[in-house]
Design a protein around this motif. Structure first.
Motif, PDB file in Angstrom:
ATOM      1  N   THR A   9       0.823  -1.216   0.000  1.00  0.00           N
ATOM      2  CA  THR A   9       0.000   0.000   0.000  1.00  0.00           C
ATOM      3  C   THR A   9       0.856   1.264   0.000  1.00  0.00           C
ATOM      4  O   THR A   9       0.355   2.352  -0.277  1.00  0.00           O
ATOM      5  CB  THR A   9      -0.911   0.029   1.229  1.00  0.00           C
ATOM      6  OG1 THR A   9      -0.117   0.112   2.418  1.00  0.00           O
ATOM      7  CG2 THR A   9      -1.765  -1.236   1.280  1.00  0.00           C
ATOM      8  N   ASP A 162      -8.310   3.812   0.245  1.00  0.00           N
ATOM      9  CA  ASP A 162      -7.715   3.227   1.459  1.00  0.00           C
ATOM     10  C   ASP A 162      -6.794   4.225   2.158  1.00  0.00           C
ATOM     11  O   ASP A 162      -6.003   3.849   3.015  1.00  0.00           O
ATOM     12  CB  ASP A 162      -6.952   1.951   1.129  1.00  0.00           C
ATOM     13  CG  ASP A 162      -5.748   2.211   0.232  1.00  0.00           C
ATOM     14  OD1 ASP A 162      -5.601   3.340  -0.292  1.00  0.00           O
ATOM     15  OD2 ASP A 162      -4.943   1.269   0.047  1.00  0.00           O
ATOM     16  N   ARG A 209     -14.570   3.615   2.110  1.00  0.00           N
ATOM     17  CA  ARG A 209     -13.214   3.447   2.629  1.00  0.00           C
ATOM     18  C   ARG A 209     -12.965   1.985   2.981  1.00  0.00           C
ATOM     19  O   ARG A 209     -13.841   1.287   3.483  1.00  0.00           O
ATOM     20  CB  ARG A 209     -13.009   4.333   3.856  1.00  0.00           C
ATOM     21  CG  ARG A 209     -13.205   5.811   3.548  1.00  0.00           C
ATOM     22  CD  ARG A 209     -12.975   6.684   4.753  1.00  0.00           C
ATOM     23  NE  ARG A 209     -13.286   8.075   4.418  1.00  0.00           N
ATOM     24  CZ  ARG A 209     -12.400   8.931   3.918  1.00  0.00           C
ATOM     25  NH1 ARG A 209     -11.156   8.543   3.708  1.00  0.00           N
ATOM     26  NH2 ARG A 209     -12.746  10.172   3.629  1.00  0.00           N
ATOM     27  N   GLY A 211      -9.430  -0.957   3.997  1.00  0.00           N
ATOM     28  CA  GLY A 211      -8.111  -1.043   4.613  1.00  0.00           C
ATOM     29  C   GLY A 211      -8.118  -0.496   6.020  1.00  0.00           C
ATOM     30  O   GLY A 211      -9.077  -0.670   6.787  1.00  0.00           O
TER      31      GLY A 211
END
Length: 425
Positions: A9, A162, A209, A211
């Motif tokens: 990420t 995320d 949203r 993560g």
């Protein structure tokens, strides 16, 4: 089929393993860990088994390494897109197109989302993971497939983020993707959404949203398939949503893959070569067996011919003991049989002709055509009168018949006689 997803990420990494059976995913294991500063990724896989044969390893690189742009190209074939995009975008890049790797996602709107990344940025991920024993077969980016997280009725553009990247798109595909700065606020997110709404003259209904952003109120609504894959664990489903999206895109066959050209996955080619080598060995064995069978058949035929030739030679010597071996024994025996048959026929023909001469008498001028076949006679002749000849023939022969009597200008008649000789004559 199992999938091992390693998603970077930017700040951390998500490692997740899924099993796909009958188009249904099952979450097997997963963890979120910080990316080692040393760049050695072996530590990330602590607690995970080595990939089994047939397991697909997929790496999702950080969003900051990926660039995207929407284009209008009437091309849907992915392989063709990888060849066209370097020429289409080469003049707009600050670096040569040869240093980039390209792919594209055809969109439902008739356009496509062109994506690219530097080869030099992808290479270290492949090398480090290969050193750890998990060389990725596919290199992609998770944000390019977040459309698989949207509800099936999401036909208007929605935002999925995320905190490190965002995607604006529908279930049909992403319309815009970009990495977000690490400022931990929503100003850049809001500016991007506003710019999209102005450019497309449409409002974006919601921001979802995933993560480590799951603590926010605008959380992603989970689909039934998504939630069932995680056994009803909502927190895990939202935390591992990016990896789940990558696995879903791979199963659907729409996943972006930056491993092409000089970065192409060669381990799979080696497996295919080994399979082809085995196929070639089996094919060669089959050809050898066919030749062996043909050779055996040829040997058996030659042996039978030799045996037949020996039998013919033996029979020839028994028939003609005083003669030397003939180069054509069969032809010579056949000729001898014909000769003997001809002489026997002559012995039968001469008495028949003598008998006809006795029956002719003075009334019959002569026979100009005579056919004798066994005991059957067929004659053509001329006569002053055929009655006496027919009477005599009827007494001497088994059958006597005169037909086709025709008068001639000199007062005689022509006739056809058919009869059969009596047994013993």
């Amino acid at each position: 089929m199992t999938y091992l997803i390693i998603q970077f990420t930017g700040r951390d990494a998500v490692i997740a393993r899924f099993s796909l059976r009958r188009k249904t995913f099952t979450f097997l294991q997963g963890v979120r860990r910080p990316v080692p500063e040393s760049g050695v990724y072996r530590e990330l896989l602590s607690g995970f088994d080595q990939p089994e044969p047939g397991e697909k390893v997929i790496v999702a690189i950080p969003p900051a390494l990926v660039h995207a742009r929407q284009l209008s190209l009437p091309v849907t074939d992915r392989r063709t897109l990888r060849e066209i995009l370097p020429m289409e975008l080469g003049g707009e890049m600050a670096v040569p197109a040869e240093e980039m790797t390209f792919d594209g996602l055809p969109l439902a709107t008739g356009s496509l989302l062109a994506v690219w990344s530097r080869k030099s940025s992808i290479g270290p991920f492949i090398e480090e993971l290969a050193a750890a024993g998990v060389e990725p077969e596919i290199v992609t980016c998770s944000m390019l497939h977040w459309n698989y997280l949207l509800p099936q009725d999401a036909d208007t553009p929605s935002v999925v983020t995320d905190g490190n990247a965002l995607m604006i798109g529908t279930v049909a595909g992403p319309l815009q993707v970009r990495a977000l700065p690490a400022s931990q606020d929503d100003r850049e997110l809001s500016r991007t959404v506003s710019a999209f709404e102005i450019a497309n003259n449409s409002a974006v209904p919601g921001i979802f949203r995933i993560g480590d952003e799951t603590g926010r109120t605008d959380q992603l609504p989970l689909t039934a398939e998504h939630l069932d894959a995680f056994g009803g664990d909502v927190m895990a489903a939202r935390d591992m949503a990016g990896a789940y999206a990558v696995a879903s895109a791979c199963a659907a066959g729409t996943i972006v893959n930056f491993r092409s050209g000089s970065l192409a996955y060669t381990a799979g080619q080696e497996k295919n070569l080994r399979r082809l080598r085995l196929t070639a060995i089996l094919a060669a064995s089959l050809v050898l067996l066919l030749f062996a069978e043909v050779g055996l058949r040829y040997f058996l035929v030659r042996r039978d011919l030799a045996s037949l030739d020996a039998s013919i030679t033996t029979s020839y010597r028994e028939i003609f003991p005083s003669r030397k071996k003939s180069p054509d024994a069969v032809g010579e025996v056949r000729s001898e049989i014909r000769r003997l048959s001809g002489s026997g026929g002559s012995q039968r023909v001469l008495p028949a002709l003598k008998k006809l001469a006795e029956l002719k008498g003075d009334e019959v001028s002569g026979f100009y055509e005579t056919e004798i076949e066994g005991v059957n006679l067929r004659l053509k002749g001329d006569a002053k009168s055929v009655n006496d000849f027919k009477s005599r023939a009827a007494k001497a022969l088994a059958t006597a018949e005169i037909s086709e009597i025709k008068s001639k200008s000199d007062g005689t008649v022509s006739f056809v006689f058919r009869g059969a000789m009596k047994e013993g004559n």
